[in-house]
Write a protein that holds these residues in place. Structure first.
Motif, mmCIF file in Angstrom:
data_model
loop_
_atom_site.group_PDB
_atom_site.id
_atom_site.type_symbol
_atom_site.label_atom_id
_atom_site.label_comp_id
_atom_site.label_asym_id
_atom_site.label_seq_id
_atom_site.Cartn_x
_atom_site.Cartn_y
_atom_site.Cartn_z
ATOM 1 N N PRO A 1 -6.720 -17.934 7.196
ATOM 2 C CA PRO A 1 -6.860 -18.439 8.686
ATOM 3 C C PRO A 1 -6.535 -17.554 9.859
ATOM 4 C CG PRO A 1 -5.082 -19.366 7.574
ATOM 5 C CD PRO A 1 -5.779 -18.470 6.578
ATOM 6 N N SER A 2 -6.770 -18.015 11.129
ATOM 7 C CA SER A 2 -6.069 -17.220 12.300
ATOM 8 C C SER A 2 -4.620 -17.404 12.210
ATOM 9 C CB SER A 2 -6.783 -18.078 13.414
ATOM 10 O OG SER A 2 -6.417 -19.140 13.601
ATOM 11 N N ASN A 3 -3.991 -16.404 13.038
ATOM 12 C CA ASN A 3 -2.657 -16.307 13.156
ATOM 13 C C ASN A 3 -1.811 -16.475 12.005
ATOM 14 O OD1 ASN A 3 -3.022 -15.984 15.906
ATOM 15 N ND2 ASN A 3 -3.413 -18.194 16.075
ATOM 16 N N GLU A 4 -2.255 -15.898 10.874
ATOM 17 C CA GLU A 4 -1.412 -16.103 9.632
ATOM 18 C C GLU A 4 -0.493 -15.007 9.298
ATOM 19 O OE1 GLU A 4 -0.561 -18.435 7.795
ATOM 20 O OE2 GLU A 4 -2.159 -18.699 6.079
ATOM 21 N N ASN A 5 0.715 -15.477 9.324
ATOM 22 C CA ASN A 5 1.715 -14.434 8.804
ATOM 23 C C ASN A 5 1.820 -14.161 7.375
ATOM 24 O OD1 ASN A 5 2.789 -14.071 11.401
ATOM 25 N ND2 ASN A 5 4.090 -16.013 11.115
ATOM 26 N N LEU A 6 1.982 -12.864 6.782
ATOM 27 C CA LEU A 6 1.520 -12.586 5.421
ATOM 28 C C LEU A 6 2.951 -12.219 4.582
ATOM 29 C CD1 LEU A 6 -1.703 -10.947 5.731
ATOM 30 C CD2 LEU A 6 -1.394 -13.562 5.008
ATOM 31 N N ASP A 7 3.016 -12.624 3.349
ATOM 32 C CA ASP A 7 4.180 -12.123 2.577
ATOM 33 C C ASP A 7 3.367 -11.115 1.520
ATOM 34 O OD1 ASP A 7 6.286 -11.629 0.811
ATOM 35 O OD2 ASP A 7 6.776 -13.820 0.834
ATOM 36 N N ILE A 8 3.831 -9.796 1.548
ATOM 37 C CA ILE A 8 3.028 -8.943 0.840
ATOM 38 C C ILE A 8 3.973 -8.318 -0.325
ATOM 39 C CG2 ILE A 8 1.888 -6.689 0.732
ATOM 40 C CD1 ILE A 8 0.782 -7.623 3.642
ATOM 41 N N ILE A 9 3.512 -8.054 -1.691
ATOM 42 C CA ILE A 9 4.277 -7.551 -2.418
ATOM 43 C C ILE A 9 3.689 -6.294 -2.936
ATOM 44 C CG2 ILE A 9 5.699 -7.547 -4.684
ATOM 45 C CD1 ILE A 9 6.376 -10.377 -3.962
ATOM 46 N N ILE A 10 4.270 -5.021 -3.154
ATOM 47 C CA ILE A 10 3.544 -3.975 -3.867
ATOM 48 C C ILE A 10 4.475 -3.413 -4.955
ATOM 49 C CG2 ILE A 10 2.805 -1.635 -3.324
ATOM 50 C CD1 ILE A 10 2.562 -2.098 -0.494
ATOM 51 N N LYS A 11 4.000 -3.703 -6.060
ATOM 52 C CA LYS A 11 4.832 -3.271 -7.332
ATOM 53 C C LYS A 11 4.207 -2.003 -7.737
ATOM 54 C CE LYS A 11 5.690 -4.335 -12.064
ATOM 55 N NZ LYS A 11 5.104 -5.440 -13.211
ATOM 56 N N THR A 12 4.865 -0.981 -7.777
ATOM 57 C CA THR A 12 4.373 0.354 -8.180
ATOM 58 C C THR A 12 4.737 0.788 -9.548
ATOM 59 O OG1 THR A 12 6.395 1.755 -7.572
ATOM 60 C CG2 THR A 12 4.527 1.266 -5.782
ATOM 61 N N TYR A 13 4.061 1.566 -10.323
ATOM 62 C CA TYR A 13 4.496 2.005 -11.706
ATOM 63 C C TYR A 13 4.821 3.283 -11.820
ATOM 64 C CZ TYR A 13 1.899 -2.203 -12.930
ATOM 65 O OH TYR A 13 1.471 -3.434 -13.269
ATOM 66 N N PRO A 14 5.683 3.635 -12.777
ATOM 67 C CA PRO A 14 6.563 4.763 -12.948
ATOM 68 C C PRO A 14 5.642 6.223 -13.457
ATOM 69 C CG PRO A 14 7.176 3.362 -14.778
ATOM 70 C CD PRO A 14 6.269 2.631 -13.860
ATOM 71 N N TYR A 15 4.315 5.883 -12.981
ATOM 72 C CA TYR A 15 3.399 7.088 -13.551
ATOM 73 C C TYR A 15 2.807 7.738 -12.233
ATOM 74 C CZ TYR A 15 4.104 4.886 -17.914
ATOM 75 O OH TYR A 15 4.673 4.362 -19.062
ATOM 76 N N ARG A 16 2.665 9.221 -11.998
ATOM 77 C CA ARG A 16 2.020 9.681 -10.982
ATOM 78 C C ARG A 16 0.585 9.967 -11.246
ATOM 79 N NH1 ARG A 16 5.305 11.060 -6.765
ATOM 80 N NH2 ARG A 16 7.653 11.059 -7.318
ATOM 81 N N LYS A 17 0.295 9.708 -12.508
ATOM 82 C CA LYS A 17 -1.138 10.034 -13.006
ATOM 83 C C LYS A 17 -1.711 8.736 -13.607
ATOM 84 C CE LYS A 17 -1.212 14.230 -11.527
ATOM 85 N NZ LYS A 17 -1.989 15.035 -10.392
ATOM 86 N N GLN A 18 -2.788 8.475 -13.476
ATOM 87 C CA GLN A 18 -3.471 7.391 -14.165
ATOM 88 C C GLN A 18 -3.698 7.457 -15.760
ATOM 89 O OE1 GLN A 18 -4.346 4.103 -12.730
ATOM 90 N NE2 GLN A 18 -4.408 3.629 -14.814
#
Length: 312
Positions: free
Chosen positions: A158-175
């Motif tokens: 919705p409009s004017n929505e503050n967001l809580d974002i989580i980015i979890k990275t993995y310990p690999y630099r190549k897929q």
């Protein structure tokens, strides 16, 4: 004062009024959002949250492993992503469990997700937080609405929505390294012993056939198959002997099939674990009707294969 001067003065006053109105609205949104974020931090005891150094309005915290080096813009980053509402806790986006996201760190500010819109949005906060991470680290971002989707919102947000974002990275630099680790972890958890092909596909032969060999350029091959993700859920199956193909000529066939199946004769039953780059890779596979993912990005696939018949 002549007519031209009066018109110029009126235009200047009108422009000043509009600019002042927009600035007041922006300042008001900024003030409201900042107060809401600070209250959220206090309520949830997020004591390690800090404002970004440029003071643009978002807050973040990072948790890193003890070793490794920080990501640079040029680095590949493999990660999962969760986006939810600060006000209601509603989760708007979450990475699928059977795949992962991946891009270059420098591209993270260009945010897009087909579940919300086909539009790409500029959200620099995501990249800024990622540059504070090492592979295997996690960042949490509290993003004010005016730095996200603003007063218009987007799709379910919705409009004017503050967001809580989580980015979890993995310990690999190549897929491909990550995929290999996923397969090995699965095999260990199921107490399975598999052979690793030079292509990086792992396979288990349950029955070695004695029938005709496959020439991938000319042989018509009848195959029964069941395709699963590593969590055991099935995404496709054909076990009634009606699927036939010439392995080299079918554009829609994944590379993992083209690579491994011709190495076995008719009558063979095997199981193979295909890394994502030999399956649907970073693009995944979408439904033609909904546009949503049937096979998520960077998914490792688990196939039961029976080579029913080979005609040369």
């Amino acid at each position: 004062m002549n007519k031209f001067t009066k018109l110029s003065l009126f235009a200047l006053l009108l422009a000043t009024t509009i600019f002042s109105s927009c600035k007041k609205e922006y300042d008001t949104a900024q003030t409201i959002d900042d107060a809401a974020i600070k209250a959220y931090i206090s309520k949830n005891n997020l004591t390690q949250m800090q404002p970004d150094s440029a003071k643009t309005g978002f807050y973040f915290q990072v948790t890193n492993p003890t070793d490794g080096t920080l990501f640079l813009n040029k680095d590949s980053i493999l990660y999962d992503f969760t986006l939810k509402s600060m006000s209601s806790g509603t989760t708007y986006l979450q990475s699928p469990s059977n795949g992962n996201l991946g891009t270059y760190v420098g591209y993270l500010n260009a945010f897009s997700d087909i579940r919300l819109s086909s539009t790409t949005f500029n959200i620099p906060a995501i990249r800024t937080a990622a540059l504070k991470l090492k592979p295997g680290g996690t960042a949490r971002i509290l993003l004010p609405s005016y730095l996200a989707f603003g007063r218009n919102g987007i799709s379910s947000i919705p409009s004017n929505e503050n967001l809580d974002i989580i980015i979890k990275t993995y310990p690999y630099r190549k897929q491909w390294l990550f995929d290999d680790a996923k397969i090995l972890s699965f095999l260990s958890s199921k107490n399975l012993t598999a052979t690793k092909d030079n292509s990086r596909i792992y396979y288990i032969v349950n029955t070695l056939g004695t029938g005709a060999a496959i020439d991938p350029e000319v042989s018509t091959v009848v195959i029964n198959y069941t395709g699963r993700f590593l969590d055991g859920s099935s995404f496709d199956s054909n076990t009634d002997g009606t699927f036939s193909t010439i392995l080299s000529s079918t554009a829609g066939l994944i590379q993992g099939w083209k690579t491994l199946i011709p190495k076995f004769p008719a009558g063979t039953k095997l199981r193979m674990f295909i890394p994502s780059d030999l399956a649907y890779g970073p693009s995944g596979s979408r439904s033609s009707s909904t546009g949503l993912y049937v096979i998520p990005t960077n998914a490792v696939l688990d196939f039961d294969i029976e080579i029913v018949k080979v005609t040369n």
